[in-house]
Design a protein around this motif. Structure first.
Motif, mmCIF file in Angstrom:
data_model
loop_
_atom_site.group_PDB
_atom_site.id
_atom_site.type_symbol
_atom_site.label_atom_id
_atom_site.label_comp_id
_atom_site.label_asym_id
_atom_site.label_seq_id
_atom_site.Cartn_x
_atom_site.Cartn_y
_atom_site.Cartn_z
ATOM 1 N N SER A 143 1.901 0.368 2.787
ATOM 2 C CA SER A 143 3.109 1.058 2.312
ATOM 3 C C SER A 143 2.918 1.801 0.993
ATOM 4 C CB SER A 143 4.271 0.079 2.203
ATOM 5 O OG SER A 143 4.034 -0.888 1.204
ATOM 6 N N ASP A 189 7.430 8.547 8.944
ATOM 7 C CA ASP A 189 7.458 7.362 8.100
ATOM 8 C C ASP A 189 8.876 6.867 7.926
ATOM 9 O OD1 ASP A 189 4.687 7.010 7.103
ATOM 10 O OD2 ASP A 189 5.011 8.994 6.235
ATOM 11 N N ALA A 239 10.737 5.754 4.974
ATOM 12 C CA ALA A 239 10.553 5.851 3.525
ATOM 13 C C ALA A 239 11.598 4.983 2.840
ATOM 14 C CB ALA A 239 10.686 7.301 3.073
ATOM 15 N N ARG A 254 6.226 3.373 2.243
ATOM 16 C CA ARG A 254 6.304 4.036 3.542
ATOM 17 C C ARG A 254 5.705 3.146 4.614
ATOM 18 N NH1 ARG A 254 4.113 8.730 0.357
ATOM 19 N NH2 ARG A 254 2.238 7.545 0.703
#
Length: 175
Positions: free
Chosen positions: A38, A156, A158, A167
């Protein structure tokens, strides 16, 4: 020289995971994976001429940013979402992501989806207390068979909490 591939990535990833576990001994394997995925740097460019941004199937989560991974406030499980193959049927599905606060303070966050408008997330705003978890629901709505063109779609999820941006990649193949 330019080297790439699994034989180059594996030792870097294993070493990064070991460093994260040394700094955060209470983290689970899912927490470590999430922190690495992420917070990874994007875009990642192709190995041919280094100018074309690669998709999720080539780059995965991106290029490891160990400094960012050590300081992440949240982890996401699973670290990525795949709706798999949707062939000759309605392209609809849901998937749950669990967000865990691994920081020492509560987090007020927002969530949005990047990429084609086939996937949405809810809720779009949430808070997570220290040590607590919350769930996000990803919804794929590609319509009935024939509505969405055949192909690979990705983007993604987010998540933004103050100045922290995370992400989780998503992917679906529609045929």
């Amino acid at each position: 020289a330019y080297f790439q591939g699994t034989s180059m990535a594996t030792p870097h990833l294993a070493g990064s995971a070991a460093l994260l576990l040394a700094l955060h001994p209470g983290w689970s394997p899912d927490d470590v994976k999430s922190a690495l995925v992420s917070t990874a740097k994007r875009p990642v460019f192709d190995h041919i001429n280094g100018t074309a941004a690669t998709g999720v199937l080539t780059r995965g989560g991106g290029r490891i940013d160990l400094h960012a991974a050590t300081a992440t406030a949240l982890t996401i499980s699973p670290a990525s979402a795949s709706f798999g193959l949707n062939g000759n049927k309605a392209a609809t599905a849901t998937q749950s992501l669990t967000v865990r606060n691994v920081s020492s303070s509560g987090q007020l966050c927002s969530a949005a989806v990047t990429g084609p408008s086939l996937v949405s997330v809810s809720p779009t705003a949430f808070s997570v207390a220290t040590g607590a978890t919350t769930s996000l629901t990803l919804t794929l709505d590609g319509g009935k068979a024939g509505t969405s063109a055949s192909g690979d779609y990705s983007g993604d999820v987010a998540i933004t909490c103050g100045s922290t941006a995370l992400r989780a990649p998503w992917f679906v193949r529609i045929t």
